[in-house]
Scaffold this motif. Sequence first.
Motif, mmCIF file in Angstrom:
data_model
loop_
_atom_site.group_PDB
_atom_site.id
_atom_site.type_symbol
_atom_site.label_atom_id
_atom_site.label_comp_id
_atom_site.label_asym_id
_atom_site.label_seq_id
_atom_site.Cartn_x
_atom_site.Cartn_y
_atom_site.Cartn_z
ATOM 1 N N ILE A 256 2.735 -5.194 5.471
ATOM 2 C CA ILE A 256 3.067 -6.402 3.930
ATOM 3 C C ILE A 256 1.712 -5.917 2.863
ATOM 4 O O ILE A 256 1.749 -5.254 2.074
ATOM 5 C CB ILE A 256 4.153 -6.913 3.011
ATOM 6 C CG1 ILE A 256 4.968 -7.005 4.463
ATOM 7 C CG2 ILE A 256 3.576 -7.222 1.978
ATOM 8 C CD1 ILE A 256 6.290 -5.978 3.847
ATOM 9 N N VAL A 257 0.727 -6.596 3.522
ATOM 10 C CA VAL A 257 -0.286 -6.928 2.753
ATOM 11 C C VAL A 257 -0.832 -5.327 2.383
ATOM 12 O O VAL A 257 -1.449 -4.955 1.971
ATOM 13 C CB VAL A 257 -1.317 -7.807 3.262
ATOM 14 C CG1 VAL A 257 -2.500 -7.960 2.762
ATOM 15 C CG2 VAL A 257 -0.490 -9.173 2.918
ATOM 16 N N SER A 258 -1.062 -5.204 3.625
ATOM 17 C CA SER A 258 -2.461 -3.487 4.494
ATOM 18 C C SER A 258 -1.253 -2.422 3.026
ATOM 19 O O SER A 258 -2.212 -2.226 2.722
ATOM 20 C CB SER A 258 -2.289 -3.122 5.547
ATOM 21 O OG SER A 258 -0.731 -2.800 6.440
ATOM 22 N N ARG A 259 0.417 -2.788 3.172
ATOM 23 C CA ARG A 259 0.634 -1.749 2.399
ATOM 24 C C ARG A 259 0.085 -1.670 1.149
ATOM 25 O O ARG A 259 0.408 -0.622 0.078
ATOM 26 C CB ARG A 259 2.013 -1.537 2.685
ATOM 27 C CG ARG A 259 2.469 -0.473 4.157
ATOM 28 C CD ARG A 259 3.640 -0.472 4.607
ATOM 29 N NE ARG A 259 4.454 -0.060 5.379
ATOM 30 C CZ ARG A 259 3.070 -0.099 7.184
ATOM 31 N NH1 ARG A 259 2.570 -1.279 7.074
ATOM 32 N NH2 ARG A 259 3.776 0.841 7.865
ATOM 33 N N PHE A 260 0.798 -2.865 0.618
ATOM 34 C CA PHE A 260 0.214 -3.274 -0.426
ATOM 35 C C PHE A 260 -0.385 -2.761 -1.692
ATOM 36 O O PHE A 260 -1.074 -2.137 -2.659
ATOM 37 C CB PHE A 260 0.073 -5.215 -0.728
ATOM 38 C CG PHE A 260 -0.279 -5.926 -2.102
ATOM 39 C CD1 PHE A 260 0.498 -6.124 -3.085
ATOM 40 C CD2 PHE A 260 -1.323 -6.096 -2.454
ATOM 41 C CE1 PHE A 260 -0.125 -6.805 -3.983
ATOM 42 C CE2 PHE A 260 -2.314 -5.939 -3.335
ATOM 43 C CZ PHE A 260 -1.280 -6.437 -4.965
ATOM 44 N N PHE A 261 -2.203 -2.706 -1.336
ATOM 45 C CA PHE A 261 -3.510 -2.735 -1.551
ATOM 46 C C PHE A 261 -3.361 -0.690 -1.023
ATOM 47 O O PHE A 261 -3.854 -0.115 -2.304
ATOM 48 C CB PHE A 261 -4.694 -2.888 -0.918
ATOM 49 C CG PHE A 261 -4.773 -4.592 -1.077
ATOM 50 C CD1 PHE A 261 -5.409 -4.853 -1.617
ATOM 51 C CD2 PHE A 261 -4.491 -5.055 -0.015
ATOM 52 C CE1 PHE A 261 -5.982 -6.216 -2.391
ATOM 53 C CE2 PHE A 261 -4.356 -6.853 0.115
ATOM 54 C CZ PHE A 261 -5.518 -7.315 -0.757
ATOM 55 N N ILE A 262 -3.037 -0.508 -0.721
ATOM 56 C CA ILE A 262 -2.941 1.295 -0.501
ATOM 57 C C ILE A 262 -1.808 1.735 -1.653
ATOM 58 O O ILE A 262 -2.040 2.215 -2.454
ATOM 59 C CB ILE A 262 -2.291 2.002 1.009
ATOM 60 C CG1 ILE A 262 -2.741 1.814 2.225
ATOM 61 C CG2 ILE A 262 -1.281 3.452 0.875
ATOM 62 C CD1 ILE A 262 -2.193 1.512 3.276
ATOM 63 N N ILE A 263 -0.393 1.245 -1.509
ATOM 64 C CA ILE A 263 0.511 1.691 -2.706
ATOM 65 C C ILE A 263 -0.386 1.354 -4.169
ATOM 66 O O ILE A 263 -0.227 1.884 -5.537
ATOM 67 C CB ILE A 263 1.819 0.669 -2.657
ATOM 68 C CG1 ILE A 263 2.431 1.442 -1.495
ATOM 69 C CG2 ILE A 263 2.488 0.944 -3.902
ATOM 70 C CD1 ILE A 263 3.533 1.220 -1.073
ATOM 71 N N GLY A 332 -10.184 -4.069 -1.252
ATOM 72 C CA GLY A 332 -8.710 -4.321 -0.681
ATOM 73 C C GLY A 332 -8.505 -3.404 0.248
ATOM 74 O O GLY A 332 -7.918 -3.574 1.502
ATOM 75 N N ALA A 333 -7.953 -2.354 -0.142
ATOM 76 C CA ALA A 333 -6.885 -1.382 0.468
ATOM 77 C C ALA A 333 -8.329 0.095 1.632
ATOM 78 O O ALA A 333 -8.084 -0.482 2.257
ATOM 79 C CB ALA A 333 -6.775 0.397 -0.327
ATOM 80 N N ASP A 334 -9.457 -0.771 1.710
ATOM 81 C CA ASP A 334 -10.592 -0.117 2.490
ATOM 82 C C ASP A 334 -10.897 -1.095 3.593
ATOM 83 O O ASP A 334 -10.853 -1.233 4.068
ATOM 84 C CB ASP A 334 -11.834 -0.161 1.606
ATOM 85 C CG ASP A 334 -11.829 1.261 0.893
ATOM 86 O OD1 ASP A 334 -11.158 1.948 1.000
ATOM 87 O OD2 ASP A 334 -13.017 1.498 -0.276
#
Length: 609
Positions: A256-263, A332-334
């Motif tokens: 969830i956290v990883s997709r949070f930053f991407i989206i 954050g996404a990076d």
Amino acid sequence: MTNDRGYLGVTPPISTAESNEREKEVTLTLMEELRRQGTFESDEEARTRELVLGRVSALVKKFVQKVGIARGLSEASATAAGGKIFTFGSYRLGVHGPGSDIDTLLVVPKHVSRDDFFEIFEPMLREFDGATEVAGVPEAYVPIITANISGIPIDFLMARLALSSIPEDLSLQDDNLLRNIDERCVRSLGGSRVANEILRLVPNVQVFRDSLRCIKLWAQQRAIYSNVNGFFGGVAWAMVVARICQLYPNAIAGAIVSRFFIILYQWSWPQPVLLKQIEEGPLQVKVWNPKLYPADRSHRMPIITPTYPAMCATHNVTASTQMITTEEFKRGADIVDKVIVGTAQWSELFQKHDFFHKYRYYLQIIASTGDADLQIKWSGTVESRIRQLVMKLEYVDSLILAHPFIKGFEQVCYCLSEEEIRAVAQGEISETISKRKKEDIEGKEGAGPVHTTTFYVGLAIEPKQPGATGPRRLDISYPTTEFTKLVKMWEKFDETTMGIVVRNIKSSLLPDNVFDPGERQPKSAVKRSKGAKSSNTSPDMPSSKRARTSNDPSPKDAPVKTNDNGTLPPIALTPVVETAGAFAPKESSGIKSPQLPFGENVAVATGAQ
């Protein structure tokens, strides 16, 4: 919990797949890092919170009873009228940490007025065992009383319902409770209603809580957690995390956290974040409607609350804070992309912000009084207006962005003379004054404490164009003048007891209290050219501190204005004067094209809602 189409939220999930083994591994390391960062409170503090809330609940019933008797009710009727507390915010969502405050709502029957809340309940709080720092702000957009009880900070709101008594099993989710109550009560009820609805609309409450705890820590560490200053507040962060949980209903916290930053980085703002479709409520009052949204384009990063009446939780976001927040999403996404592939640790995500190293020039806003209780109200009033200053600064030529810091720095200085009081109120605190203690001034005529709260706004200046010659001038006198006029319009403002000073300051001159112990102070990015003069042009500064600019009317004999009536000084305005090459920003703040580390389909991700 699902709609008639079989899923939570306003669109189908992006993926219903279970988390893979790698995502399970990074979730374990994430939770270990959160524990290492101290985001979970101890069992002892948790018990203290429960005891305090129990005592507060009893106090509220006593308050309602006291008002009822004063209104002519019998003792039995006054007691039966009840009164109930509800929590909201991080405590209600289950993501509070050590030292976090408890947002608490007092729900009272119709015979209790808002005046009673401040004239009766606030004094009762002051006399309450273990209560300190009690301060009411009745004129706030959402009227509030703050207090500290047995070491637990608590914010109190009040909502008066159109009921003669408050039943113990009362549920605030019934929209009909909003009938025949004033707007301030509706706003006060909103926090609890929204928190309850968020918990209802997430597919897995524990995954939501673990993920939100991570995002809250990240936002706090990166200094972008502050609704009042134009960033996302607690409700907004909770809603976007909840939305990602809806899009990946079977994912665990690491995923969830990883997709949070991407989206969030590539989200096509101002497309709004919605947890559920908002329709007109049973009161038939027009609320937010997606079809009407083009009329609300002033909202830059809209996140719409899921309860009636729907509101934008991010209406304070400005052009500057949007740019800053988006850059943090990119960072954050990076990092999370590297965490997933094993080339970075979660601790990198939570590295402290570099705000006080990032810019060459800052605005320093100093609110001061001589009384601790008054200072809480005055500094809060000043802080609530800083967003207006930022918005005005954004129109200044050559200014890329105005970056407000998310909190003020409080200090108490013990002064022996009017001259020292004046200097402290203007940010000039000598080592002698800073080391002086309360007992050093007791019994001395003209001596007294000065309470200051200092806020900062970083100024990112456009680089000087190639081939340009001579100095440039950044004139911020209009925004700062308008800002001080605005704060002085507060109905309780008293120039004899309250000071407000706005001035610019170089990064190399920032005071020690903005840095953590052992943190190295920033150095000037560009050395001052020979013969360059100080940019401090405040007419209220001592002559030894005041430098002349090319616009000074009298090169030799211009008088220095001072405040000789013994009061705290009025505003000191300091337009920034730039010498050649001095304003090159340390970092570029341009927003690059969205990058999707996981190779998510852009069209799918942006069309998630």
